[in-house]
Design an enzyme around this catalytic site. Structure first.
Site, PDB file in Angstrom:
ATOM      1  N   ARG A  28      -4.804   1.093  28.779  1.00 19.06           N
ATOM      2  CA  ARG A  28      -4.468   1.622  30.121  1.00 19.06           C
ATOM      3  C   ARG A  28      -5.451   1.123  31.183  1.00 19.06           C
ATOM      4  O   ARG A  28      -5.823   1.870  32.087  1.00 19.06           O
ATOM      5  CB  ARG A  28      -4.443   3.157  30.131  1.00 19.06           C
ATOM      6  N   SER A  35       2.481  10.508  31.170  1.00 15.60           N
ATOM      7  CA  SER A  35       1.226  11.056  30.636  1.00 15.60           C
ATOM      8  C   SER A  35       0.247  11.251  31.778  1.00 15.60           C
ATOM      9  O   SER A  35      -0.064  10.298  32.491  1.00 15.60           O
ATOM     10  CB  SER A  35       0.609  10.100  29.627  1.00 15.60           C
ATOM     11  N   GLU A  60      -4.736   9.886  34.566  1.00 22.70           N
ATOM     12  CA  GLU A  60      -4.117   8.559  34.648  1.00 22.70           C
ATOM     13  C   GLU A  60      -3.502   8.287  36.038  1.00 22.70           C
ATOM     14  O   GLU A  60      -3.841   7.280  36.670  1.00 22.70           O
ATOM     15  CB  GLU A  60      -3.087   8.426  33.520  1.00 22.70           C
TER      16      GLU A  60
HETATM   17  N1  EPU Z   1       1.232  16.198  20.621  1.00 20.92           N
HETATM   18  C1  EPU Z   1       1.029  17.549  20.548  1.00 20.92           C
HETATM   19  N2  EPU Z   1       1.538  18.340  21.549  1.00 20.92           N
HETATM   20  C2  EPU Z   1       2.225  17.825  22.585  1.00 20.92           C
HETATM   21  C3  EPU Z   1       2.412  16.446  22.664  1.00 20.92           C
HETATM   22  C4  EPU Z   1       1.902  15.642  21.665  1.00 20.92           C
HETATM   23  O1  EPU Z   1       0.405  18.057  19.626  1.00 20.92           O
HETATM   24  O2  EPU Z   1       2.664  18.614  23.432  1.00 20.92           O
HETATM   25  C5  EPU Z   1       0.735  15.350  19.530  1.00 20.92           C
HETATM   26  C6  EPU Z   1       1.903  14.743  18.770  1.00 20.92           C
HETATM   27  O3  EPU Z   1       2.355  15.596  17.775  1.00 20.92           O
HETATM   28  C7  EPU Z   1       1.319  13.492  18.192  1.00 20.92           C
HETATM   29  C8  EPU Z   1       0.298  13.093  19.240  1.00 20.92           C
HETATM   30  O4  EPU Z   1       0.070  14.236  20.046  1.00 20.92           O
HETATM   31  O5  EPU Z   1       0.643  13.730  16.990  1.00 20.92           O
HETATM   32  C9  EPU Z   1       0.754  11.921  20.085  1.00 20.92           C
HETATM   33  O6  EPU Z   1       1.899  12.288  20.846  1.00 20.92           O
HETATM   34  P1  EPU Z   1       2.999  11.207  21.333  1.00 20.92           P
HETATM   35  O7  EPU Z   1       3.484  10.452  20.152  1.00 20.92           O
HETATM   36  O8  EPU Z   1       3.972  11.914  22.168  1.00 20.92           O
HETATM   37  O9  EPU Z   1       2.192  10.172  22.179  1.00 20.92           O
HETATM   38  P2  EPU Z   1       1.027  10.348  23.273  1.00 20.92           P
HETATM   39  O10 EPU Z   1      -0.225   9.831  22.668  1.00 20.92           O
HETATM   40  O11 EPU Z   1       1.004  11.714  23.830  1.00 20.92           O
HETATM   41  C10 EPU Z   1       1.288   7.943  24.245  1.00 20.92           C
HETATM   42  C11 EPU Z   1       1.383   7.351  25.612  1.00 20.92           C
HETATM   43  C12 EPU Z   1       2.803   7.507  26.155  1.00 20.92           C
HETATM   44  C13 EPU Z   1       3.758   6.803  25.202  1.00 20.92           C
HETATM   45  C14 EPU Z   1       3.614   7.461  23.820  1.00 20.92           C
HETATM   46  C15 EPU Z   1       4.469   6.810  22.761  1.00 20.92           C
HETATM   47  C16 EPU Z   1      -0.826   7.607  26.598  1.00 20.92           C
HETATM   48  C17 EPU Z   1      -1.671   8.360  27.583  1.00 20.92           C
HETATM   49  N3  EPU Z   1       0.437   8.008  26.497  1.00 20.92           N
HETATM   50  O12 EPU Z   1       1.521   9.346  24.391  1.00 20.92           O
HETATM   51  O13 EPU Z   1       2.859   6.858  27.424  1.00 20.92           O
HETATM   52  O14 EPU Z   1       5.100   6.923  25.638  1.00 20.92           O
HETATM   53  O15 EPU Z   1       2.234   7.349  23.387  1.00 20.92           O
HETATM   54  O16 EPU Z   1       3.894   5.612  22.335  1.00 20.92           O
HETATM   55  O17 EPU Z   1      -1.319   6.671  25.975  1.00 20.92           O
HETATM   56  C18 EPU Z   1       2.603   7.273  29.744  1.00 20.92           C
HETATM   57  O18 EPU Z   1       1.563   6.624  29.691  1.00 20.92           O
HETATM   58  O19 EPU Z   1       3.020   7.783  30.818  1.00 20.92           O
HETATM   59  C19 EPU Z   1       3.338   7.527  28.521  1.00 20.92           C
HETATM   60  C20 EPU Z   1       4.376   8.343  28.480  1.00 20.92           C
END
Ligand code: EPU
Length: 339
Positions: A169, A239, A335
């Protein structure tokens, strides 16, 4: 040099030009329909003695209610396939293209490489600034070059991957915010296509011998739609915090308490934690402070519940940061850019 005529729009309404749907106005607005208008815009702002800010799709910003300057929207479009060889295809798009339209265009042309990045809101020009990423892929993976206007030197420069300083990012365009304006982007999509199915939710497609980029894109879209609120329905900026990258020592107490806390080892040995998980475990999923709230569906997404201002969003963001810091000792970094 070609003469460019720029017509300033007074009292420019930005409420429909940011995905958080924050009520926001700018003293003047400009919609830029050609890359040549970018240098001219900087000249105009300097002549008028007005501050200038550049906006793409408004999907990664928290806009202040009033801006006493010029807000210029990058609206020039265009995309093409430049060349196809045995081992790659070069594709190019202008900064004002909608990112997802560009993804769909490459996939419809039969080329894979960015299908994991489908449905990410925003424009092509904004994509490299925060090195957009999702489902195990990021734009840096397929980046070839970009052209950018340097407002310090007044030159248009071609940036190689090395010059962009991509990281999670992050890029030189984000580090030196306000200096460069991305004008066009070139990607090099490798052939033959190798699907990237490492991420949970995509791995079920592995092993299929009829797999196409369109099928992976459809799965990515379904995954996003099942997890993330649509900004057209529930205004949000994706995010709201980066996933924090921390030293293993600071994660020990978290893992001692929650052995299954999501964590991903980085190339430098540090660990990336999940900000969404940290926020949910802090008891904040679905929490609201007036018109600003945290999505019930994904704790990393802040939402405008109706009539929220930048101050409302910032107050909630501050509360989340303080709560997560007090509960887990982890610092969250916002972000979306406060403009
Ligand atoms: N999780 C929770 N509670 C929640 C949400 C997530 O416990 O309310 C846990 C999930 O269970 C999982 C982990 O957090 O174990 C990761 O969650 P998720 O797979 O949804 O991905 P993320 O790390 O929250 C990142 C990117 C997203 C991208 C997704 C999918 C960042 C800051 N965000 O989210 O990007 O779509 O991975 O690859 O790196 C964005 O940047 O706007 C964005 C949506």
């Amino acid at each position: 040099m070609t003469q460019t005529t720029l017509s300033l729009i007074p009292d420019f309404d930005l409420s429909a030009r940011n995905t958080m749907a924050l009520q926001a106005r700018s003293r003047f607005g400009l919609v830029l329909d050609a890359p040549e208008e970018v240098p001219a815009t900087f000249v105009l702002a300097a002549e008028r003695g007005l501050p200038l800010r550049i906006l793409g799709g408004g999907s990664n910003v928290v806009l202040s209610a009033e801006f006493d300057g010029i807000t210029a929207i990058i609206a020039f479009k265009g995309r093409r396939i430049i060349e196809e060889t045995a081992d790659h295809v070069l594709v190019e798009a202008a900064a004002g293209e909608v990112w997802n339209d560009f993804v769909a265009y490459t996939v419809e042309a039969g080329f894979g490489g960015i299908e994991n990045l489908a449905l990410i809101p925003g424009t092509v020009g904004a994509a490299p600034v925060q090195n957009i990423g999702a489902y195990g892929a990021e734009i840096a993976d397929v980046f070839e070059s970009l052209t950018g206007y340097d407002s310090v030197t007044g030159e248009i420069t071609t940036f190689s991957r090395e010059m962009c300083g991509f990281a999670y990012r992050d890029s030189v365009f984000k580090q030196q915010a306000g200096r460069y304006v991305v004008l066009s982007l070139r990607l090099k999509l490798p052939k033959p296509w190798q699907p990237n199915l490492g991420f949970a939710g995509l791995s079920e497609l592995a092993g299929r011998d009829d797999l196409t980029p369109a099928m992976v894109m459809a799965q990515v879209i379904a995954l996003r739609q099942s997890k993330l609120p649509d900004w057209r329905v529930t205004p949000n900026a994706g995010s709201f915090f980066q996933n924090p990258i921390v030293n293993p020592a600071s994660v020990e107490p978290i893992l001692a308490e929650f052995p299954k806390a999501p964590n991903y080892t980085q190339p430098d040995g540090r660990l990336k934690l999940s900000a969404g998980w940290l926020i949910e475990q802090s008891g904040l999923k679905g929490f609201a402070m007036g018109p600003a709230g945290i999505s019930e569906r994904h704790a990393l997404v802040l939402i405008n519940r109706g009539g929220a201002s930048a101050d409302d969003i910032s107050a909630l963001a501050g509360h989340i940061k303080a709560t997560v810091k007090a509960r887990f000792g982890v610092e969250l970094h916002q972000e979306p850019v406060l403009l």
